[in-house]
Design a protein around this motif. Structure first.
Motif, PDB file in Angstrom:
ATOM      1  N   HIS A   1       0.833  -1.198   0.000  1.00 28.83           N
ATOM      2  CA  HIS A   1       0.000   0.000   0.000  1.00 28.83           C
ATOM      3  C   HIS A   1       0.867   1.248   0.000  1.00 28.83           C
ATOM      4  O   HIS A   1       1.796   1.376   0.808  1.00 28.83           O
ATOM      5  CB  HIS A   1      -0.912   0.013   1.237  1.00 28.83           C
ATOM      6  CG  HIS A   1      -1.755   1.242   1.345  1.00 28.83           C
ATOM      7  ND1 HIS A   1      -1.968   1.906   2.531  1.00 28.83           N
ATOM      8  CD2 HIS A   1      -2.428   1.949   0.396  1.00 28.83           C
ATOM      9  CE1 HIS A   1      -2.739   2.947   2.322  1.00 28.83           C
ATOM     10  NE2 HIS A   1      -3.033   3.001   1.033  1.00 28.83           N
TER      11      HIS A   1
ATOM     12  N   ALA B   1       0.045   5.449  -0.071  1.00 27.42           N
ATOM     13  CA  ALA B   1      -0.956   6.510  -0.066  1.00 27.42           C
ATOM     14  C   ALA B   1      -0.670   7.517  -1.187  1.00 27.42           C
ATOM     15  O   ALA B   1       0.476   7.635  -1.646  1.00 27.42           O
ATOM     16  CB  ALA B   1      -0.963   7.221   1.281  1.00 27.42           C
TER      17      ALA B   1
ATOM     18  N   PRO C   1      -7.023   9.781  -6.045  1.00 27.66           N
ATOM     19  CA  PRO C   1      -7.535   8.489  -5.592  1.00 27.66           C
ATOM     20  C   PRO C   1      -6.432   7.445  -5.465  1.00 27.66           C
ATOM     21  O   PRO C   1      -5.299   7.637  -5.917  1.00 27.66           O
ATOM     22  CB  PRO C   1      -8.535   8.097  -6.689  1.00 27.66           C
ATOM     23  CG  PRO C   1      -8.050   8.799  -7.902  1.00 27.66           C
ATOM     24  CD  PRO C   1      -7.423  10.079  -7.437  1.00 27.66           C
ATOM     25  N   THR C   2      -6.796   6.323  -4.859  1.00 25.64           N
ATOM     26  CA  THR C   2      -5.914   5.165  -4.728  1.00 25.64           C
ATOM     27  C   THR C   2      -6.452   4.035  -5.598  1.00 25.64           C
ATOM     28  O   THR C   2      -7.621   3.650  -5.467  1.00 25.64           O
ATOM     29  CB  THR C   2      -5.842   4.687  -3.263  1.00 25.64           C
ATOM     30  OG1 THR C   2      -5.322   5.739  -2.452  1.00 25.64           O
ATOM     31  CG2 THR C   2      -4.949   3.449  -3.133  1.00 25.64           C
TER      32      THR C   2
ATOM     33  N   GLY D   1      -2.341   7.025  -5.298  1.00 24.71           N
ATOM     34  CA  GLY D   1      -2.064   5.933  -4.387  1.00 24.71           C
ATOM     35  C   GLY D   1      -2.285   4.604  -5.084  1.00 24.71           C
ATOM     36  O   GLY D   1      -2.982   4.527  -6.102  1.00 24.71           O
TER      37      GLY D   1
ATOM     38  N   LYS E   1      -7.971   0.914   4.555  1.00 18.28           N
ATOM     39  CA  LYS E   1      -8.596   2.232   4.363  1.00 18.28           C
ATOM     40  C   LYS E   1      -7.859   3.096   3.330  1.00 18.28           C
ATOM     41  O   LYS E   1      -7.428   4.214   3.616  1.00 18.28           O
ATOM     42  CB  LYS E   1      -8.704   2.979   5.692  1.00 18.28           C
ATOM     43  CG  LYS E   1      -9.615   2.306   6.706  1.00 18.28           C
ATOM     44  CD  LYS E   1      -9.694   3.116   8.002  1.00 18.28           C
ATOM     45  CE  LYS E   1     -10.749   2.554   8.946  1.00 18.28           C
ATOM     46  NZ  LYS E   1     -10.476   1.146   9.329  1.00 18.28           N
ATOM     47  N   PRO E   2      -7.716   2.613   2.102  1.00 22.22           N
ATOM     48  CA  PRO E   2      -7.090   3.450   1.072  1.00 22.22           C
ATOM     49  C   PRO E   2      -7.936   4.682   0.783  1.00 22.22           C
ATOM     50  O   PRO E   2      -9.162   4.630   0.817  1.00 22.22           O
ATOM     51  CB  PRO E   2      -7.039   2.513  -0.137  1.00 22.22           C
ATOM     52  CG  PRO E   2      -8.156   1.545   0.084  1.00 22.22           C
ATOM     53  CD  PRO E   2      -8.214   1.334   1.566  1.00 22.22           C
ATOM     54  N   GLU E   3      -7.265   5.786   0.507  1.00 26.42           N
ATOM     55  CA  GLU E   3      -7.969   7.044   0.236  1.00 26.42           C
ATOM     56  C   GLU E   3      -8.647   6.995  -1.130  1.00 26.42           C
ATOM     57  O   GLU E   3      -8.024   6.669  -2.133  1.00 26.42           O
ATOM     58  CB  GLU E   3      -6.990   8.220   0.281  1.00 26.42           C
ATOM     59  CG  GLU E   3      -6.324   8.434   1.621  1.00 26.42           C
ATOM     60  CD  GLU E   3      -5.323   9.572   1.584  1.00 26.42           C
ATOM     61  OE1 GLU E   3      -5.605  10.594   0.913  1.00 26.42           O
ATOM     62  OE2 GLU E   3      -4.252   9.434   2.207  1.00 26.42           O
ATOM     63  N   ALA E   4      -9.938   7.323  -1.160  1.00 21.89           N
ATOM     64  CA  ALA E   4     -10.707   7.423  -2.414  1.00 21.89           C
ATOM     65  C   ALA E   4     -10.430   6.242  -3.341  1.00 21.89           C
ATOM     66  O   ALA E   4      -9.900   6.401  -4.444  1.00 21.89           O
ATOM     67  CB  ALA E   4     -10.393   8.740  -3.121  1.00 21.89           C
TER      68      ALA E   4
ATOM     69  N   GLU F   1     -16.904   0.732  -0.160  1.00 21.46           N
ATOM     70  CA  GLU F   1     -16.681   2.094  -0.643  1.00 21.46           C
ATOM     71  C   GLU F   1     -15.780   2.069  -1.871  1.00 21.46           C
ATOM     72  O   GLU F   1     -14.726   1.434  -1.876  1.00 21.46           O
ATOM     73  CB  GLU F   1     -16.010   2.952   0.431  1.00 21.46           C
ATOM     74  CG  GLU F   1     -15.721   4.367  -0.036  1.00 21.46           C
ATOM     75  CD  GLU F   1     -14.832   5.161   0.900  1.00 21.46           C
ATOM     76  OE1 GLU F   1     -14.490   6.306   0.547  1.00 21.46           O
ATOM     77  OE2 GLU F   1     -14.479   4.641   1.975  1.00 21.46           O
TER      78      GLU F   1
ATOM     79  N   LYS G   1     -14.814   4.894  -5.336  1.00 22.40           N
ATOM     80  CA  LYS G   1     -15.087   6.092  -6.127  1.00 22.40           C
ATOM     81  C   LYS G   1     -15.203   5.769  -7.609  1.00 22.40           C
ATOM     82  O   LYS G   1     -15.750   6.558  -8.383  1.00 22.40           O
ATOM     83  CB  LYS G   1     -13.972   7.125  -5.919  1.00 22.40           C
ATOM     84  CG  LYS G   1     -13.816   7.595  -4.486  1.00 22.40           C
ATOM     85  CD  LYS G   1     -15.056   8.312  -3.996  1.00 22.40           C
ATOM     86  CE  LYS G   1     -14.856   8.833  -2.583  1.00 22.40           C
ATOM     87  NZ  LYS G   1     -16.077   9.496  -2.055  1.00 22.40           N
TER      88      LYS G   1
ATOM     89  N   GLU H   1     -11.056  12.471  -9.742  1.00 18.62           N
ATOM     90  CA  GLU H   1     -10.500  13.489  -8.842  1.00 18.62           C
ATOM     91  C   GLU H   1     -11.161  14.832  -9.061  1.00 18.62           C
ATOM     92  O   GLU H   1     -11.393  15.601  -8.111  1.00 18.62           O
ATOM     93  CB  GLU H   1      -8.993  13.575  -9.101  1.00 18.62           C
ATOM     94  CG  GLU H   1      -8.221  14.441  -8.149  1.00 18.62           C
ATOM     95  CD  GLU H   1      -6.725  14.386  -8.455  1.00 18.62           C
ATOM     96  OE1 GLU H   1      -5.988  15.199  -7.895  1.00 18.62           O
ATOM     97  OE2 GLU H   1      -6.316  13.521  -9.267  1.00 18.62           O
TER      98      GLU H   1
END
Length: 269
Positions: free
Chosen positions: A15, A17, A24-25, A53, A90-93, A115, A117, A268
């Motif tokens: 992973h 970030a 996004p990731t 990410g 919990k990766p961002e977006a 979740e 995006k 984004e």
């Protein structure tokens, strides 16, 4: 790193970030016999260089991800593990990127409420008619008798572009086949994959979706099916690549990196 599930069960993952605010990731979901290596060779580093990410991980039964000897590695287990990775890392977006059956696992996680995006389906759209059902069951038999090496020697030139097959041939056809025991991770994954339910409600995928299809895939591609399933997606965009087949991260890594970066920038914005 390893995400611990139980005494004998872990999920290997890598992973990074995002380094750019709001980026996004990309969360990669392997093909059945894949690994993080497919993404980490060129695609993931290229996306990280652009500030995105990345999160690559291996299913239980794939390299470095351990599993209990009595666990059958079904599609439900793999989807649940994807949901676990998303919830705990919990990766961002997150933007889920699935190759082949990995796209199905990603889509099912989204439909289960994970979740995301965005969603990228790489050579995923298919229906399991008599031809593909035959292939799915035959793959398990081939791996049982001669390992992944025999499976690749039999199917690789049908999966990839002619040019890629020509370049790669020196790495194949060595004849050093060996049966895989039933307890081996790849054997476990293969024998359970044939029972996977591919019938999902594509119209319920209410998020941005990018569909990329390699037109030189001679094993799984049915253009009429791709057209029909793609039409059900409510917010989709599509790319058909003449020069590639099924294994897009290996066959066209630079083009795939650009396509994912463009999709990430769209999300984004």
């Amino acid at each position: 790193m390893h995400l611990t599930i139980g005494e004998a069960d872990t999920l290997y993952h890598i992973h990074h970030a995002p380094t750019r605010a709001g980026a996004p990731t990309f969360v990669f979901v392997n093909a059945l016999t894949g690994s993080t290596d497919a993404w980490e060779a060129e695609v993931a580093p290229g996306l990280r260089a652009a500030g995105f990410g990345t999160l690559s991980w291996n299913f239980r039964g794939q390299a470095e991800s351990a599993f209990s000897p009595d666990l059958e590695l079904t599609d439900a287990v793999i989807v649940s593990d994807l949901e676990r990775v998303l919830a705990e890392v919990k990766p961002e977006a997150p933007v889920l990127v699935g190759l082949s059956i990995g796209g199905l696992y990603a889509a099912r996680a989204v439909l289960n409420g994970a979740e995301a995006k965005g969603l990228v389906l790489l050579n995923t759209l298919r229906e399991i008619g008599p031809r593909i059902d035959w292939i799915n069951h035959a793959m398990a038999q081939i791996v049982a008798h001669g390992g992944v090496g025999l499976f690749l020697d039999a199917l690789f030139p049908l999966l990839v572009s002619d040019e890629f097959a020509k370049r790669a041939r020196g790495n194949f056809l060595r004849g050093d086949y060996a049966p895989l025991p039933p307890a081996h991770g790849h054997m476990n994954l293969m024998r359970n994959a044939a029972a996977t339910d591919w019938a999902i409600d594509y119209s319920a995928l209410a998020l941005p979706v990018l569909v990329i299809t390699g037109l030189q895939d001679r094993v799984f591609l049915d253009r009429e099916v791709v057209d029909r399933l793609y039409a059900q997606l409510p917010d989709a965009r599509r790319e058909d690549w003449e020069e590639a087949g099924h294994l897009l991260p290996q066959e066209a890594p630079a083009r795939l990196t650009r396509a994912l970066a463009g999709f990430g920038a769209e999300i984004e914005a």
